[in-house]
Design a protein around this motif. Sequence first.
Motif: not given
Length: 456
Positions: A72-81, A360-368
């Motif tokens: 959950t934490a990684l879903s927020a950190t691994i993203g568009t960054g 798309m997937f990384f950004a989606f999980t970051t949103i979650l």
Amino acid sequence: MHHTLLPYLTAIDHFIWGPPLLLLLVGTGVYFTFRLGLLQITRLPLALKYLFSGKKSAGEQGDVSSFAALCTALSATIGTGNIVGVATAVKLGGPGALFWMWMAALFGMATKYAECLLAVKYREKVDGKYLGGPMLYLEKGAGQPILAKLFALFTVCVACLGIGTFPQVNAIADAGRLTFGLPPIVIASILAVLVGAVTLGGIQAISSVASKIVPTMTIIYVSACTLVLVNFADQIPAALEQIISSAFTGSAATGGFVGAGIMLAIQSGIARGVFSNESGLGSAPMAAASAQTDSCVKQGLISMVGTFLDTIIICTMTGLALILTGVWSGDSQGAAMTTEAFSLGLSADFAPLLVTTGLMFFAFTTILGWNYYGERCVVYLWGKRAVLPYKLVFIALIFSGVFIQLDMIWLIADIVNGLMAIPNLIGLILLRHVVIEETQLFFNNLKNGAFAKDTL
């Protein structure tokens, strides 16, 4: 409107992300690094062991497993960054920005450890779910209720206006338009429906989606980066030399005198590094607080791995792909720059599709992930009854995110990020003795065989 606001936002951004905050962020990490005896290096093998052992020990309490909490934490950190942020940093600060990203990550691991340890130590049950994070350790541990409320308020702003919505939505819309030719309004509608469907299911639904998407996408993205690196293997030593030398001499694509180049590399490297791994922001502790664990130290160690995976591994691979293929000094920007690097590096037609899907997937999980962080703070500030209105506003913002311009988006995201970090870092400094005592106690017990099955 856009042009009148921009200079003001830029000025606020430079003020917030000026030397004081960078010093506070890095300084906190440096302090914990040395007081905890380089724990992020010496205890990394143990942290990885805890993460992947998956064994439950007696006395574990929490809402989701440690692995799911980290996802959950990684879903927020691994993203568009990791895809766009690295491109922005290298574009602005030159290859040297990557070196400063590493520094931010190395010291950031110690910060992440400290904040997640405190989150588990001071968490409490609210309506049958664990609630924890900077707002609770600021209030209960440091006795700073005003700072706690400020932190929670800034977090709701970051979730709604910062990392949680606009940069991610914009990246998805951009990628969808470039690769699939989809109009923004279609993407906005699909996204709003998907985000609504998952987030209304709460932490269990979010962590279950995150635990499936994050590891899969990370493996695919890292494999693609590895192929680029293999194709350019002979140039890697020169690229690493360029990263290290330009970190201290400055070779930004934007020119300017040398000192400015170095400062730009440091500033963009650290700010983007923090944007990517979120160490010191106080976000990951909110996910860590829901973990099933019998020890705050153990969860701190597991959470610290997040920063290592996010920045030391994924950001480095993106950065190297940009530098090896030479696109960093070209005309492309953001996601297009990373897509170009993959197209050149893999010399394959599916390369753009790969970056797009990853993004798309990384950004989606970051949103979650950020939706969840915002929700925890809404519960803290206004109670459970405010959750549904918050989620509806959040979904509406997701829909509108595709219509805001990129430069404005990153500025707003940076500003609210910085504001969120300040109360959290003050809390970490005030509670530094608690972190040190808990850590010493845990490792003394470990050495004396108090947890027989955990010894290395």
